[in-house]
Design an enzyme around this catalytic site. Structure first.
Site, mmCIF file in Angstrom:
data_model
loop_
_atom_site.group_PDB
_atom_site.id
_atom_site.type_symbol
_atom_site.label_atom_id
_atom_site.label_comp_id
_atom_site.label_asym_id
_atom_site.label_seq_id
_atom_site.Cartn_x
_atom_site.Cartn_y
_atom_site.Cartn_z
ATOM 1 N N LYS A 1 0.860 -1.120 -0.006
ATOM 2 C CA LYS A 1 0.173 0.106 -0.054
ATOM 3 C C LYS A 1 0.919 1.137 0.028
ATOM 4 O O LYS A 1 2.150 1.176 0.461
ATOM 5 C CB LYS A 1 -0.815 -0.048 1.241
ATOM 6 C CG LYS A 1 -2.016 -1.244 1.258
ATOM 7 C CD LYS A 1 -3.071 -1.214 0.220
ATOM 8 C CE LYS A 1 -3.859 -2.242 0.386
ATOM 9 N NZ LYS A 1 -5.054 -1.963 -0.704
ATOM 10 N N ASP B 1 -0.083 0.049 -4.367
ATOM 11 C CA ASP B 1 -1.598 0.101 -4.447
ATOM 12 C C ASP B 1 -1.916 1.474 -3.830
ATOM 13 O O ASP B 1 -1.797 1.594 -2.369
ATOM 14 C CB ASP B 1 -2.045 -0.931 -3.916
ATOM 15 C CG ASP B 1 -3.894 -0.897 -3.752
ATOM 16 O OD1 ASP B 1 -4.285 0.363 -4.055
ATOM 17 O OD2 ASP B 1 -4.354 -1.566 -3.207
ATOM 18 N N GLU C 1 -1.862 0.408 -8.699
ATOM 19 C CA GLU C 1 -3.118 -0.020 -8.627
ATOM 20 C C GLU C 1 -4.149 1.144 -8.094
ATOM 21 O O GLU C 1 -3.620 1.891 -6.931
ATOM 22 C CB GLU C 1 -3.578 -1.228 -7.453
ATOM 23 C CG GLU C 1 -4.671 -1.732 -7.248
ATOM 24 C CD GLU C 1 -4.567 -2.926 -6.758
ATOM 25 O OE1 GLU C 1 -3.874 -3.639 -6.548
ATOM 26 O OE2 GLU C 1 -5.680 -3.416 -5.626
ATOM 27 N N GLU D 1 -11.524 -3.036 -8.204
ATOM 28 C CA GLU D 1 -12.302 -3.089 -7.007
ATOM 29 C C GLU D 1 -13.257 -2.354 -6.800
ATOM 30 O O GLU D 1 -14.157 -2.645 -6.007
ATOM 31 C CB GLU D 1 -11.158 -3.398 -5.587
ATOM 32 C CG GLU D 1 -10.720 -2.109 -5.262
ATOM 33 C CD GLU D 1 -9.795 -2.180 -4.046
ATOM 34 O OE1 GLU D 1 -8.666 -2.482 -4.490
ATOM 35 O OE2 GLU D 1 -10.308 -2.207 -2.769
ATOM 36 N N ASP E 1 -14.317 -7.408 -8.751
ATOM 37 C CA ASP E 1 -14.898 -7.663 -7.453
ATOM 38 C C ASP E 1 -15.890 -8.494 -7.440
ATOM 39 O O ASP E 1 -16.768 -8.098 -7.790
ATOM 40 C CB ASP E 1 -14.458 -6.362 -6.708
ATOM 41 C CG ASP E 1 -14.799 -6.785 -5.195
ATOM 42 O OD1 ASP E 1 -13.985 -6.311 -4.467
ATOM 43 O OD2 ASP E 1 -16.026 -7.025 -4.849
ATOM 44 N N HIS F 1 -9.635 -8.701 -7.473
ATOM 45 C CA HIS F 1 -9.308 -8.322 -6.252
ATOM 46 C C HIS F 1 -9.756 -9.320 -5.220
ATOM 47 O O HIS F 1 -11.008 -9.856 -5.471
ATOM 48 C CB HIS F 1 -10.082 -6.935 -6.038
ATOM 49 C CG HIS F 1 -10.231 -6.421 -4.504
ATOM 50 N ND1 HIS F 1 -11.584 -6.232 -3.967
ATOM 51 C CD2 HIS F 1 -9.324 -5.857 -3.874
ATOM 52 C CE1 HIS F 1 -11.342 -5.714 -2.685
ATOM 53 N NE2 HIS F 1 -9.976 -5.661 -2.795
ATOM 54 N N GLU G 1 -5.458 -11.895 -6.443
ATOM 55 C CA GLU G 1 -5.099 -11.600 -5.004
ATOM 56 C C GLU G 1 -5.361 -12.766 -3.910
ATOM 57 O O GLU G 1 -6.294 -13.366 -3.784
ATOM 58 C CB GLU G 1 -5.737 -10.254 -4.603
ATOM 59 C CG GLU G 1 -5.335 -9.569 -3.363
ATOM 60 C CD GLU G 1 -5.867 -8.267 -3.310
ATOM 61 O OE1 GLU G 1 -6.673 -7.588 -3.921
ATOM 62 O OE2 GLU G 1 -5.233 -7.478 -2.371
#
Lengths: 460, 460
Positions: free
Chosen positions: A224, A252, A278, A305, A328, A355, A386
């Site tokens: 992240k 991300d 992302e 997502e 998602d 996702h 993921e």
């Protein structure tokens, strides 16, 4: 002849904010939650057990009750329905539930009413799999091209993909299906881990978890990012060192940047040979993503997502705004819409890398990825799904990941049934966990002399 | 020093489906409804009356309770807030309410949680106007360019419009403000009527209402279309004959077509010299609208009532996919987002022609159009605001339309206060109107020997 006799909807919330699991630049304190739908019938499955369907959508806490309320209203339309008839026409069932014009106004096909529709239809798909005695990926993979296209919601897509093109695309994959299923049984489907990279983790914890990921055989690790460039560069350097030059590193940003800011930030990290950035910016910004993709190459752009429906994905493809399709399973309205997006992705030659994480998303997207490989794209190349290793213990048929690969699910259904005790204990606000926590807070408040309302506000 | 002491949220539904008012190809049976928010304070206004703010968003019936529930949770964040502080920083108030990451997950910035945020912030704007003793359009028009830009939500827009550009754009309109206000006081703001053209009306009723519109001075009439081409052609012929060659005729398909179908259908109606085709396809399909715009010229493309946020509008402008900007005051999250969209529209040279009708939308968008003319675009050319003449009797400060023009609103606030009796009688399901209707249906069911559940299903 079985009928749907009861609908239950549970507001289930897990207190993940206590450990900063799932923390990122936009979402600092999520309590991973599910609006969990159970469709009960008066029939039995092949094993003679009471037949029911279990489905969910994922949220991050507050507002889960709103989604549950919408799901309750939508699922009520299924009460009394003949199960065989419903399952024989899942495309029609989906269209029936989406054709309520008054509820449609609240979207259309987005936000709360689409999340809740996903939960309801996910339960219907689980029911369909159980009735057929097949996992959902297999139920769909066994369909003829015409049957599978009838399931897919192709409305508003014909300028990018016609029904005939979709059928042709599926026909081309018919021959190799059995071989690909055998291959999946043998090696599984590749996944990557985000567990190392939550923003709330210290450098030390991140490094330790990244090393563990490498040791477990992962070829991809995601961090992240997006709050502080120096911080991101420092963590990327640590991670890249652990990964070596050949494994993949992704970042991300969870939507925190504007367009030019995205380009500048990612370019400042080019030295780390990133596979993708992302969610750099608003998930609605198709043209913004196209500009970012142009601006940050060779780094790829991944999003999905929060891509709220197939019409948005269509444009991401048409505008060449996406490199990795992170659909998602709780945001798209079930397999009816997922199949449509996977067909589009196959036509435009873009890899689907769903996702997951959250609650139950891994359980669902494994079915999507397996189906994509077996019947739609026919390829695993450049694909990776993921995986986040938490909350699986609450499911009766949890994902199995070995050597950084999802094993092929084999039990009937969609893998979305929770243990009754989990759904009950974490029901909000009256389950054992939350009522105890409220009681603790109330006792502490009395001791501290604060008002009951401020306790409620703290806990809300 | 006043504080917000109470939040009330009402689920108010009017039984418009009984008369086919509001019927179109997608929405055949809407019960026009409002999630209606009241922010009460312990203060008084300039006239010494109890100070409160009244706001709403519009829905078409079922699910209005879901929006109300979301609004209740969002508005609770304002309890205890100092009114002067809140009103002095409306940009900050808006950011505060949108920064709840858990609720954000349910959109982001779309669907139920954005509709409900609109209702809450509309109430806050009404409160701000009442505190200042000004109608909301005037409160905003009196701001400096910097103050107005601070109100606007410019997040994710900087690739199309920077803060500096926005300020410059507003500065350029400073000089003529007083003159334009005087002009509005004199002549009002042009509007058009949709009242003639609902799809459920017979040819005779449509023709009679179109003739009445011409007699009342309207220069524009809009017909719903999209179910049957022959039917649409027949109605357009009747309407065009009544309008003569110089008045404008528009059509509205309410999202029922795919892209190519839109182009073919509209081109089959070219002989009627249409000003615009409204909502031909999915409101999410920016690139589809761009293709339609190219394909149906000289007919223009109008959309916006379902355009869920400023990021989508940005792309409609960037892709040259729109000719008429039909922003909606209940779907965009209040003036904070409307001002941002009007700034974008001004930069891209597109006329803002707000969507209205429903419940209370006319009351709100008149403020938006007046503000656009006075302070943002500075022009009325090619602009026309929707007007539908129903349900205004429930508002304490209803719109006044004379000679096909909205008169300038002059009372403090946002014109969004309902009479308490209206909100109470039409509250669902316990207000006098609905509980009486339920009782009627129950009595009829008993007489007919049908079960209580089927009564409930009929009424739901």
């Amino acid at each position: 002849m079985a009928r749907i006799t009861h609908v239950e909807v549970h507001d289930v919330r897990f207190p993940t904010s206590l450990t900063a699991d799932g923390s990122d630049a936009m979402n600092k304190d999520g309590d991973y939650s599910a609006a969990y739908v159970v469709l009960r019938t008066d029939g039995t499955d092949a094993a003679g057990q009471p037949l029911a369907g279990y489905g969910l959508t994922f949220t991050t806490g507050r507002g889960n009750d709103i989604v549950a309320s919408a799901a309750r209203q939508q699922a009520a339309h299924l009460l009394g329905r003949d199960v065989d008839e419903m399952v024989a026409d899942m495309g029609g069932t989906y269209r029936y539930l989406t054709s309520d014009a008054q509820m449609r106004w609240l979207g259309p096909e987005k936000g709360v009413v689409h999340l809740s529709l996903s939960a309801v239809m996910n339960a219907a798909w689980d029911l369909a799999g159980r009735l057929a005695g097949k996992p959902v990926w297999r139920l769909l993979a066994d369909m003829t091209p015409e049957q599978l296209v009838d399931v897919a919601d192709l409305r508003y897509l014909s300028d990018a993909l016609t029904r005939d093109e979709a059928i042709e695309l599926l026909r081309a994959q018919e021959a190799g299906k059995a071989e690909r299923i055998a291959h999946l049984e043998e090696v599984g489907y590749p996944c990557y881990t985000t567990s190392a990279g939550w923003l709330g983790y210290s450098d030390e914890k991140m490094a330790r978890l990244a090393q563990e990921a490498v040791d477990e055989g992962y070829q991809h690790v995601k961090l992240k990012c997006g709050l502080d460039l120096e911080h991101d560069i420092r963590r990327a350097r640590i991670a890249r060192e652990i990964l070596g030059p050949d494994r993949h590193l992704m970042i991300d940003a969870n939507q925190v940047w504007d367009v030019q800011q995205s380009i500048d930030w990612v370019n400042a990290m080019q030295e780390f040979d990133l596979l993708w950035i992302e969610e750099p910016t608003s998930p609605d910004d198709v043209l913004g993503h196209a500009a970012i993709k142009k601006g940050v190459g060779p780094v790829g752009v991944a999003t999905g997502e929060h891509c709220h429906n197939r019409v948005m994905f269509k444009q991401f493809f048409q505008a060449d705004a996406i490199d990795f399709v992170q659909l998602d399973a709780g945001r798209l309205a079930s397999m009816n819409e997922i199949v449509a997006v996977m067909l589009l992705a196959a036509k435009f030659g873009k890899p689907v890398c769903p996702h997951a994480g959250g609650v139950g998303l891994c359980e669902m997207v494994q079915h999507a990825s397996m189906l994509d490989y077996v019947a739609i794209s026919g390829s695993m190349e450049g694909r990776v799904t993921e995986f986040v290793d938490h909350l699986h213990e609450h499911f009766t048929d949890p994902v199995v990941v070995e050597n950084a690969r999802y094993r092929l699910p084999s039990k009937p259904g969609y893998s979305t049934e929770m243990y009754p005790a989990s759904a009950a204990d974490y029901s909000y606000p009256d389950g054992a966990y939350w009522s105890e926590r409220h009681a603790d807070a109330a006792r502490a408040a009395v001791a501290a002399g604060t008002a009951a309302e401020s306790v409620a506000a703290t806990l809300a």
